[in-house]
Enzyme design. Structure first.
Site, PDB file in Angstrom:
ATOM      1  N   ASP A 193      -0.109  -7.509   1.200  1.00  0.00           N
ATOM      2  CA  ASP A 193       0.380  -6.149   1.432  1.00  0.00           C
ATOM      3  C   ASP A 193       1.901  -6.120   1.532  1.00  0.00           C
ATOM      4  O   ASP A 193       2.473  -5.500   2.430  1.00  0.00           O
ATOM      5  CB  ASP A 193      -0.249  -5.542   2.686  1.00  0.00           C
ATOM      6  CG  ASP A 193      -0.125  -4.013   2.698  1.00  0.00           C
ATOM      7  OD1 ASP A 193       0.296  -3.453   1.675  1.00  0.00           O
ATOM      8  OD2 ASP A 193      -0.442  -3.399   3.742  1.00  0.00           O
ATOM      9  N   SER A 202       4.721   2.757   7.865  1.00  0.00           N
ATOM     10  CA  SER A 202       4.372   1.592   7.053  1.00  0.00           C
ATOM     11  C   SER A 202       5.543   1.110   6.223  1.00  0.00           C
ATOM     12  O   SER A 202       6.188   1.899   5.519  1.00  0.00           O
ATOM     13  CB  SER A 202       3.198   1.926   6.123  1.00  0.00           C
ATOM     14  OG  SER A 202       2.005   2.078   6.847  1.00  0.00           O
ATOM     15  N   HIS A 248       0.815  -1.217   0.000  1.00  0.00           N
ATOM     16  CA  HIS A 248       0.000   0.000   0.000  1.00  0.00           C
ATOM     17  C   HIS A 248       0.851   1.270   0.000  1.00  0.00           C
ATOM     18  O   HIS A 248       0.351   2.348  -0.317  1.00  0.00           O
ATOM     19  CB  HIS A 248      -0.982  -0.003   1.178  1.00  0.00           C
ATOM     20  CG  HIS A 248      -0.399   0.315   2.515  1.00  0.00           C
ATOM     21  ND1 HIS A 248      -0.113  -0.645   3.464  1.00  0.00           N
ATOM     22  CD2 HIS A 248      -0.027   1.502   3.077  1.00  0.00           C
ATOM     23  CE1 HIS A 248       0.376  -0.067   4.538  1.00  0.00           C
ATOM     24  NE2 HIS A 248       0.450   1.224   4.333  1.00  0.00           N
TER      25      HIS A 248
END
Length: 386
Positions: free
Chosen positions: A165, A241, A134
């Site tokens: 992911d 992230s 992402h």
């Protein structure tokens, strides 16, 4: 006054009463905290040694790990261009609106540029980098900045998988790069200390420390369904992230992935065991072949168990069979209750999904099921999900 007290100087009597009062006060103060642990900022057995608030961890261990690993943690900047000039564009492009103004170009469409920020870490000295899918999803350009450098290197996407992911990037830095090893997330325990490094809100190489709060957490974020996340109270924020979650050996046990927007101190990471199982496919094939049975499932309720004559609520009811899928080819039907998969009992739909996900694409598996009260079995060939 007693002759004994008369023989003692008045100043000594005052001092004695003050000392006694201090002792009583000290006892009362300590008694008010009865039951709390006794903490000290100095080691009582070795007075010259600094107190260590983290039992079993040397005072320089975490700084040493951060110093050693930080050069392999990178900042990832993405750019995405899209057409359209802004919020008014849909109105000017709407036929009903434009009929009042003719076909004149009232507001020329201007490209919009969206920028994103994330983290990643180098896993091979020739420039392969792991991050979240992402972080780079939809990006037209990806740049990677190494620790302590102002220069940004253009990166190309080698492979990615939306369901997991995960993404692998590659940069060419013209020199060998520092790396960080992948550890074994299966062996980490709830309560073990972990370290997160990343770029939250653009604050490069921010370090936070916490523990593993839970393992195997399922979580849904927008259209992504995570099955087996590590939960930690090490602070994770937007920009973290794709960054590493490290154990006290300086090994990556997770990839920092998500936060709970309604809570502070609750973050989630993809276990390194998941990364290890798919890394080669991401690099060599550009993606991951997900095993697929081709059924939609639902839980067995009391009503369903009574209707189908089941002994208990274990199993996974087939709500729909995908036409042309592995289950359909094997002869499974809607209403069948799967109770066994390749020698393992099936307790619920999630259990069956985990068993299928752990199967090699192309493998033949035996599926046990109940149809109209009768126990049956078939052989199905697991295929790759399109």
């Amino acid at each position: 006054m007693n002759s004994y007290f008369k023989s003692i100087p008045r100043t000594k009597i005052v001092v004695a009463f003050l000392a006694a009062a201090l002792v009583v006060a000290a006892v009362a103060y300590a008694g008010s905290y009865h039951g709390l642990p006794h903490l000290s900022w100095a080691n009582e057995t070795n007075p010259g040694e600094a107190y260590n608030p983290l039992p079993g961890i040397g005072p320089d261990t975490i700084p040493d790990i951060v110093s050693r690993v930080s050069p392999a943690v990178v900042r990832i900047d993405t750019t995405e261009q899209s057409s359209g000039s802004g919020n008014l564009d849909p109105f000017f492009n709407d036929p009903f609106f434009r009929q009042f103004f003719g076909n004149q170009n009232l507001m020329p469409s201007q490209p919009r540029v969206s920028r994103g920020l994330g983290s990643g870490f180098i896993v091979s000295s020739d420039g392969y980098i792991l991050t979240n899918e992402h972080v780079i999803n939809g990006a037209d350009a990806i740049e990677v900045t190494l620790a302590g450098q102002d220069k940004a290197y253009p990166a190309r996407k080698v492979g990615s998988d939306k369901d997991l992911d995960l993404a692998v990037l590659k940069i060419d830095a013209g020199a060998e790069l520092p790396t960080v090893p992948l550890g074994n997330s299966d062996s980490i325990r709830v309560g073990d200390w972990v370290i997160a490094i990343g770029n939250p809100y653009g604050l490069d190489h921010t370090v936070t420390v916490g523990v593993i709060s839970a393992k195997g957490r399922p979580m849904t974020v927008q259209d992504r369904q995570y099955k087996n996340l590590l939960q930690t109270d090490a602070s994770i924020n937007p920009g973290n992230s794709g960054g590493p979650l490290l154990n006290l050996n300086g090994e990556v046990v997770g990839i920092n992935t998500a936060i709970n927007a309604q809570a502070q101190g609750i973050g989630f990471a993809i276990p390194s065991s998941t990364v290890k199982s798919v890394f080669d496919d991401l690099v060599n094939k550009g993606g991951v072949a997900h095993p697929w049975l081709g059924v939609y499932l639902q839980s067995v309720t009391n009503e369903i168990a009574q209707y189908y004559g089941l002994k208990d609520l274990s199993g996974a009811l087939i709500a729909q069979v995908v036409e042309g899928g592995p289950a359909a080819k094997a002869g499974l039907q809607r209403g069948d209750v799967i109770t066994g998969y390749n020698g393992s009992n099936v307790s619920n739909p999630n259990n069956l999904i985990d068993l299928v996900n752990g199967t090699q694409v192309g493998s033949q598996v035996e599926i046990n099921f109940v149809r109209q009260g009768n126990s049956k079995s078939v052989i199905a060939t697991i295929e790759a999900k399109n």
